[in-house]
Design a protein around this motif. Structure first.
Motif, mmCIF file in Angstrom:
data_model
loop_
_atom_site.group_PDB
_atom_site.id
_atom_site.type_symbol
_atom_site.label_atom_id
_atom_site.label_comp_id
_atom_site.label_asym_id
_atom_site.label_seq_id
_atom_site.Cartn_x
_atom_site.Cartn_y
_atom_site.Cartn_z
ATOM 1 N N ALA A 169 0.806 -1.228 0.000
ATOM 2 C CA ALA A 169 0.000 0.000 0.000
ATOM 3 C C ALA A 169 0.837 1.275 0.000
ATOM 4 C CB ALA A 169 -0.924 0.015 1.221
ATOM 5 N N LYS A 227 -8.331 0.210 3.428
ATOM 6 C CA LYS A 227 -9.612 0.943 3.369
ATOM 7 C C LYS A 227 -10.706 0.051 2.774
ATOM 8 C CE LYS A 227 -7.551 5.561 3.146
ATOM 9 N NZ LYS A 227 -6.162 5.174 3.368
ATOM 10 N N SER A 228 -10.786 -1.165 3.310
ATOM 11 C CA SER A 228 -11.680 -2.182 2.770
ATOM 12 C C SER A 228 -13.145 -1.871 3.083
ATOM 13 C CB SER A 228 -11.323 -3.550 3.368
ATOM 14 O OG SER A 228 -12.317 -4.510 3.091
ATOM 15 N N LYS A 446 -10.308 12.913 -5.813
ATOM 16 C CA LYS A 446 -11.086 11.895 -5.095
ATOM 17 C C LYS A 446 -12.354 11.550 -5.877
ATOM 18 C CE LYS A 446 -11.942 9.328 -1.413
ATOM 19 N NZ LYS A 446 -11.085 8.225 -0.976
ATOM 20 N N VAL A 449 -11.474 8.988 -8.526
ATOM 21 C CA VAL A 449 -11.343 7.628 -7.964
ATOM 22 C C VAL A 449 -12.722 7.028 -7.699
ATOM 23 C CG1 VAL A 449 -10.617 6.300 -5.940
ATOM 24 C CG2 VAL A 449 -9.075 7.971 -6.939
ATOM 25 N N ASN A 453 -14.551 3.705 -9.122
ATOM 26 C CA ASN A 453 -15.128 2.631 -8.307
ATOM 27 C C ASN A 453 -16.541 2.279 -8.770
ATOM 28 O OD1 ASN A 453 -12.822 2.561 -6.737
ATOM 29 N ND2 ASN A 453 -13.680 3.759 -5.065
ATOM 30 N N SER A 482 -2.227 9.300 -0.995
ATOM 31 C CA SER A 482 -3.227 8.282 -0.666
ATOM 32 C C SER A 482 -4.250 8.123 -1.786
ATOM 33 C CB SER A 482 -3.923 8.601 0.660
ATOM 34 O OG SER A 482 -4.589 9.835 0.597
ATOM 35 N N ILE A 483 -4.643 9.238 -2.427
ATOM 36 C CA ILE A 483 -5.612 9.153 -3.521
ATOM 37 C C ILE A 483 -4.984 8.449 -4.723
ATOM 38 C CG2 ILE A 483 -6.927 10.510 -5.205
ATOM 39 C CD1 ILE A 483 -7.456 12.550 -2.954
ATOM 40 N N ASN A 485 -2.646 6.265 -4.609
ATOM 41 C CA ASN A 485 -2.533 4.846 -4.264
ATOM 42 C C ASN A 485 -3.870 4.130 -4.421
ATOM 43 O OD1 ASN A 485 -0.936 2.593 -3.169
ATOM 44 N ND2 ASN A 485 -2.355 2.734 -1.456
ATOM 45 N N GLU A 486 -4.972 4.793 -4.023
ATOM 46 C CA GLU A 486 -6.302 4.203 -4.219
ATOM 47 C C GLU A 486 -6.562 3.926 -5.700
ATOM 48 O OE1 GLU A 486 -9.908 5.640 -2.118
ATOM 49 O OE2 GLU A 486 -8.543 7.070 -1.181
ATOM 50 N N GLN A 489 -4.488 0.989 -6.883
ATOM 51 C CA GLN A 489 -5.076 -0.273 -6.433
ATOM 52 C C GLN A 489 -6.302 -0.615 -7.273
ATOM 53 O OE1 GLN A 489 -3.771 -2.456 -4.303
ATOM 54 N NE2 GLN A 489 -2.023 -1.079 -4.104
#
Length: 496
Positions: A169, A227-228, A446, A449, A453, A482-483, A485-486, A489
């Motif tokens: 992560a 962040k599951s 964000k 992202v 999703n 962090s964004i 990385n999201e 992923q």
């Protein structure tokens, strides 16, 4: 009633547990009691038991491992860099004692790995990434060697799973580069699978007393790292086995509730938490209760934030606490106090944790629009209908700045998304992206992202990939690492 962990009689526990490979790694009844006390956050009790063990059996190399656990949880609950710097010298002497002991015990390599990993996790909180990466590399190597020597020693999987997720992560940057140089790579899904399997299997095995430790790390990974969407149900399921006398259980459950919109449950858990002199002071729980109460727009949350400031001995969450107190003043229409608290955000505390970095950013930003602040807080608490009512009473033209227009669309998108109104959410997210993509605020990235999703959920992988890449393409905004990385992923999940 939650199912309590069944505590075997200690004499029977010692006979059954796979602890006694050698006399000098003697996880005897006294050590088991100390270990259990640590994971209830009764650190004073644990210290007394460890001191008695050290006096009776000074060569027992389980003692330095237990001492390290005490330091680790003391530092996690204390949040003090000065205390970290005072205690880190203990690491080398503990490793020295263990390294001179029986190499044929499964605890020989395992204990050394645990000590390295614990210091790495604390060290990383204060930005000492190179030293932390060296310790993670060392722990990873020790655990892999131990797994080869003792493939049935289940505890190896705990550390290896944690390392897999944490490294997987990490955003691109210095620490990931350093670990890559050492040859350490991670994979989030592999690590989660390892810990999930361990959480299921441990209660049925002789390693059951280590269950609470495994769940502690697993809860952290599900909530903060991966962040599951399964964080809340899984954490509540696995922690239900843990005794209510554990303050660590309170923390894990309350944090999972607060992070996942179960605000009333978080408040209930925190207000009924176990108390008394036996427990390690844990000021963060007062802060968390303040956050939960303010999320329902309860201005009496100020009492919890003030309690945190009185009890807290550390460096973290101070800026964020003053920011929340500033928001309370704003809700009460007290402009003078609002400005006074913003000055305290700027002049007090540190910026080691993301919350405090963001608090400082917000203290230097324009005053938030009251409608948007209320919607933000209510959304964070899971009060979706109330948040939508607050937002629906306004329209885009009511907001004068580009920043507020972008945030208004973003907040509407978040609420509609969580209410299952996917197409309405997509429209709002697209507006937030178009309006905010040239700003330093996080709303556009964000939104991209979150659109990715939704399209992933709709099986429209072409659109999902496009929006994940749009999020990665935006730079120089809040929460960039962090964004990004999201989004990465997300691309990994869909094979992009």
């Amino acid at each position: 009633m939650p199912l309590k962990i069944y505590r075997l009689p200690l004499f029977l526990l010692v006979v059954l547990l796979p602890f006694s490979a050698a006399a000098n790694f003697d996880f005897n009844a006294n050590c088991v009691k100390a270990y259990q006390s640590i994971f209830e956050l009764k650190l004073g009790t644990a210290k007394a038991l460890i001191a008695a063990e050290k006096k009776a059996r000074p060569q027992n190399s389980i003692v330095p491992l237990l001492e390290n656990y005490v330091d680790y949880f003391y530092l996690l609950t204390n949040e003090s860099k000065a205390e970290f710097e005072r205690l880190e010298a203990n690491k080398s002497s503990r490793l020295d004692q263990i390294s001179k002991d029986d190499k044929n015990s499964p605890y020989y390599l395992y204990a050394q790995a645990e000590i390295n990993l614990q210091w790495a996790l604390v060290r990383g909180r204060y930005g000492a990434y190179f030293a932390a990466s060296r310790e993670i590399n060392r722990a990873n190597g020790l655990l892999k060697d131990n797994q080869k020597k003792f493939p049935n020693f289940h505890l190896n999987t705990k550390g290896l799973g944690l390392i897999n997720v944490v490294i997987g992560a990490l955003p691109d940057g210095f620490m990931k580069s350093a670990l890559s140089t050492f040859g350490v790579k991670g994979d989030i899904q592999t690590g989660i699978s390892q810990l999930d399997k361990l959480a299921e299997e441990l209660p049925k095995s002789t390693y059951e007393p280590f269950y609470e430790e495994v769940i502690f790390y697993y809860a952290y990974i599900l909530s903060d790292v991966a962040k599951s969407p399964q964080a809340y149900p899984k954490i509540m399921k696995y922690t239900s086995r843990i005794a209510d006398s554990s303050l660590l259980k309170t923390y894990m459950q309350a944090y999972a509730c607060a992070r996942n919109g179960k605000n009333e449950q978080a408040i209930e858990i925190l207000e009924s938490r176990p108390k008394g002199n036996a427990y390690q002071p844990f000021a963060y729980l007062d802060y968390l209760l303040g956050v939960a109460r303010l999320n329902k727009l309860d201005v009496k949350a100020a009492a919890n934030f003030n309690q945190f400031l009185q009890v807290n001995k550390g460096n973290n969450y101070i800026k964020d606490t003053y920011l929340h107190l500033a928001w309370i003043s704003l809700l009460k229409d007290d402009t003078a106090d609002y400005k006074a608290f913003l000055n305290k955000v700027k002049s007090n505390g540190a910026t080691y944790v993301e919350k405090d970095k963001q608090a400082l950013n917000e203290a230097n930003a324009p005053t938030p629009h009251l409608v948007l602040l209320k919607a933000r807080l209510l959304y964070d608490g899971g009060y979706l209908t109330r948040a939508l009512e607050v937002l629906s009473a306004s329209k885009a033209d009511d907001f004068k700045t580009v920043k507020d227009k972008a945030e208004y669309a973003y907040r509407l998108g978040r609420v509609c998304d969580d209410l299952g109104k996917d197409d309405v959410a997509l429209a709002h997210y697209q507006t937030a992206f178009n309006t905010g993509k040239g700003l330093k605020y996080y709303y556009a990235a964000k939104s991209a992202v979150l659109m990715g999703n939704i399209y992933e959920k709709k099986k429209n992988l072409v659109q999902a990939k496009a929006y994940f890449n749009l999020a990665i393409g935006l730079k120089d905004h809040e929460y960039e690492n962090s964004i990004e990385n999201e989004a990465k992923q997300g691309l990994k999940r869909i094979g992009g």
